[in-house]
Motif scaffolding. Structure first.
Motif, PDB file in Angstrom:
ATOM      1  N   PRO A 171       0.853  -1.193   0.000  1.00 45.43           N
ATOM      2  CA  PRO A 171       0.000   0.000   0.000  1.00 45.43           C
ATOM      3  C   PRO A 171       0.885   1.237   0.000  1.00 45.43           C
ATOM      4  O   PRO A 171       1.872   1.288   0.748  1.00 45.43           O
ATOM      5  CB  PRO A 171      -0.771  -0.102   1.320  1.00 45.43           C
ATOM      6  N   CYS A 172       0.542   2.196  -0.820  1.00 45.50           N
ATOM      7  CA  CYS A 172       1.354   3.420  -0.830  1.00 45.50           C
ATOM      8  C   CYS A 172       0.538   4.606  -1.300  1.00 45.50           C
ATOM      9  O   CYS A 172      -0.510   4.440  -1.925  1.00 45.50           O
ATOM     10  CB  CYS A 172       2.627   3.172  -1.625  1.00 45.50           C
ATOM     11  N   CYS A 173       0.985   5.814  -0.946  1.00 50.41           N
ATOM     12  CA  CYS A 173       0.217   7.011  -1.306  1.00 50.41           C
ATOM     13  C   CYS A 173       0.473   7.346  -2.783  1.00 50.41           C
ATOM     14  O   CYS A 173       1.462   6.908  -3.363  1.00 50.41           O
ATOM     15  CB  CYS A 173       0.570   8.176  -0.397  1.00 50.41           C
ATOM     16  N   ASN A 174      -0.443   8.120  -3.345  1.00 48.14           N
ATOM     17  CA  ASN A 174      -0.337   8.513  -4.757  1.00 48.14           C
ATOM     18  C   ASN A 174       0.986   9.170  -5.099  1.00 48.14           C
ATOM     19  O   ASN A 174       1.595   8.878  -6.121  1.00 48.14           O
ATOM     20  CB  ASN A 174      -1.447   9.517  -5.084  1.00 48.14           C
ATOM     21  N   GLU A 175       1.392  10.055  -4.192  1.00 49.31           N
ATOM     22  CA  GLU A 175       2.602  10.828  -4.460  1.00 49.31           C
ATOM     23  C   GLU A 175       3.838   9.930  -4.553  1.00 49.31           C
ATOM     24  O   GLU A 175       4.632  10.029  -5.485  1.00 49.31           O
ATOM     25  CB  GLU A 175       2.788  11.862  -3.348  1.00 49.31           C
ATOM     26  N   CYS A 176       3.991   9.044  -3.581  1.00 44.93           N
ATOM     27  CA  CYS A 176       5.143   8.131  -3.586  1.00 44.93           C
ATOM     28  C   CYS A 176       5.094   7.198  -4.788  1.00 44.93           C
ATOM     29  O   CYS A 176       6.106   6.929  -5.420  1.00 44.93           O
ATOM     30  CB  CYS A 176       5.199   7.308  -2.302  1.00 44.93           C
ATOM     31  N   ASN A 177       3.874   6.733  -5.122  1.00 42.84           N
ATOM     32  CA  ASN A 177       3.733   5.831  -6.264  1.00 42.84           C
ATOM     33  C   ASN A 177       4.189   6.524  -7.549  1.00 42.84           C
ATOM     34  O   ASN A 177       4.902   5.943  -8.369  1.00 42.84           O
ATOM     35  CB  ASN A 177       2.269   5.385  -6.387  1.00 42.84           C
ATOM     36  N   GLY A 178       3.800   7.788  -7.690  1.00 43.42           N
ATOM     37  CA  GLY A 178       4.192   8.557  -8.865  1.00 43.42           C
ATOM     38  C   GLY A 178       5.696   8.780  -8.929  1.00 43.42           C
ATOM     39  O   GLY A 178       6.308   8.667  -9.982  1.00 43.42           O
ATOM     40  N   ARG A 179       6.282   9.082  -7.778  1.00 41.29           N
ATOM     41  CA  ARG A 179       7.730   9.334  -7.734  1.00 41.29           C
ATOM     42  C   ARG A 179       8.529   8.063  -8.011  1.00 41.29           C
ATOM     43  O   ARG A 179       9.541   8.088  -8.675  1.00 41.29           O
ATOM     44  CB  ARG A 179       8.106   9.865  -6.343  1.00 41.29           C
ATOM     45  N   LYS A 180       8.053   6.945  -7.485  1.00 40.75           N
ATOM     46  CA  LYS A 180       8.786   5.669  -7.651  1.00 40.75           C
ATOM     47  C   LYS A 180       8.712   5.197  -9.106  1.00 40.75           C
ATOM     48  O   LYS A 180       9.643   4.587  -9.623  1.00 40.75           O
ATOM     49  CB  LYS A 180       8.220   4.604  -6.712  1.00 40.75           C
ATOM     50  N   ALA A 181       7.601   5.507  -9.753  1.00 43.12           N
ATOM     51  CA  ALA A 181       7.393   5.178 -11.172  1.00 43.12           C
ATOM     52  C   ALA A 181       7.797   3.737 -11.478  1.00 43.12           C
ATOM     53  O   ALA A 181       7.299   2.822 -10.847  1.00 43.12           O
ATOM     54  CB  ALA A 181       8.129   6.170 -12.043  1.00 43.12           C
ATOM     55  N   ASN A 182       8.717   3.554 -12.434  1.00 43.83           N
ATOM     56  CA  ASN A 182       9.062   2.198 -12.857  1.00 43.83           C
ATOM     57  C   ASN A 182      10.339   1.669 -12.226  1.00 43.83           C
ATOM     58  O   ASN A 182      11.036   0.853 -12.818  1.00 43.83           O
ATOM     59  CB  ASN A 182       9.179   2.160 -14.383  1.00 43.83           C
ATOM     60  N   MET A 183      10.639   2.152 -11.037  1.00 47.12           N
ATOM     61  CA  MET A 183      11.845   1.665 -10.369  1.00 47.12           C
ATOM     62  C   MET A 183      11.491   0.516  -9.438  1.00 47.12           C
ATOM     63  O   MET A 183      10.371   0.421  -8.944  1.00 47.12           O
ATOM     64  CB  MET A 183      12.467   2.795  -9.530  1.00 47.12           C
ATOM     65  N   THR A 184      12.483  -0.336  -9.166  1.00 47.47           N
ATOM     66  CA  THR A 184      12.276  -1.355  -8.135  1.00 47.47           C
ATOM     67  C   THR A 184      12.432  -0.659  -6.787  1.00 47.47           C
ATOM     68  O   THR A 184      12.887   0.494  -6.715  1.00 47.47           O
ATOM     69  CB  THR A 184      13.316  -2.494  -8.231  1.00 47.47           C
TER      70      THR A 184
END
Ligand code: ZN
Length: 222
Positions: free
Chosen positions: A80-93
């Motif tokens: 589970p993660c917030c929108n902002e972190c999900n966007g920042r992490k993008a396609n990284m592991t």
């Protein structure tokens, strides 16, 4: 591989956990089942990355190994993660994101992102997957069973183009313990059409796809 499941028997949305096996009704969306189980086990209030609290409606699920590199939609790979972190992490592991978020300047971050995309392409060309080796196994393409689903021409051509570009299936196919297809329909069709004898699969050894009738029987037996 064995996926994380709630330890008690559980019945929800056309799926059932009984004695450590997750039974899913045919044609049910794997994503829906895995999302619901992940939230049950890992909560829906706290972001895995920034540790802040959010309303359930503000939460998303992140793939630790991103879908772009074949990260499967299974409980072990979802947080589970917030929108902002999900966007920042993008396609990284997860590991790449950890390195990325500790870089101080924009220049360094940009340089790192470019390095990553070069490395991704190299892996794909070699037919390798940036996933834990113990998740993967090779299986004869013809042994994978599936219900005929209507092929989306658009999706097929998009994936075919990617396949021809790297010469391999860029993602493993996800199957249950009896080699019933769970995810990767179009990739499997491409493999068959190009006469690829073996494919890499992520086999979920504690998951089984079953018909509605058998599911009903299992539920009624308690
Ligand atoms: Zn966050």
């Amino acid at each position: 591989m064995i996926i994380d499941l709630p330890t008690r028997n559980l019945r929800a949305n056309n799926s059932l956990i009984k004695d450590g096996i997750l039974f899913i009704r045919n044609r049910l969306s794997l994503k829906r089942v895995m999302s619901s189980l992940t939230y049950q086990m890992k909560g829906r209030r706290k972001c895995f990355y920034c540790h802040e609290k959010f309303l359930p409606s503000q939460m998303t699920l992140d793939h630790l190994y991103p879908q772009e590199i074949g990260g499967p939609t299974i409980t072990n790979n979802l947080v589970p993660c917030c929108n902002e972190c999900n966007g920042r992490k993008a396609n990284m592991t997860q590991e790449e994101y950890f390195v990325f978020s500790h870089l101080s300047s924009t220049d360094e971050k940009l340089k790192y992102s470019i390095e990553l995309s070069v490395r991704r392409k190299e892996f794909q060309k070699k037919g390798l997957y940036e996933l834990p080796a113990e998740w993967l196994q090779e299986t004869s393409t013809n042994r994978i069973k599936f219900h005929t689903i209507k092929i989306s021409e658009e999706e097929y051509s998009r994936k075919q183009e990617k396949f021809l570009e790297c010469g391999h299936l860029p993602k493993p196919i996800v199957v249950d313990r009896k080699l019933n297809l769970l995810d990767g329909f179009h990739w499997l069709i491409i493999a068959r059409n190009y006469d690829i004898k073996t494919v890499n699969v992520i086999k979920l050894d504690n998951v089984e796809l079953i018909g509605a009738k058998r599911l009903e029987d299992l539920i009624s037996k308690g």
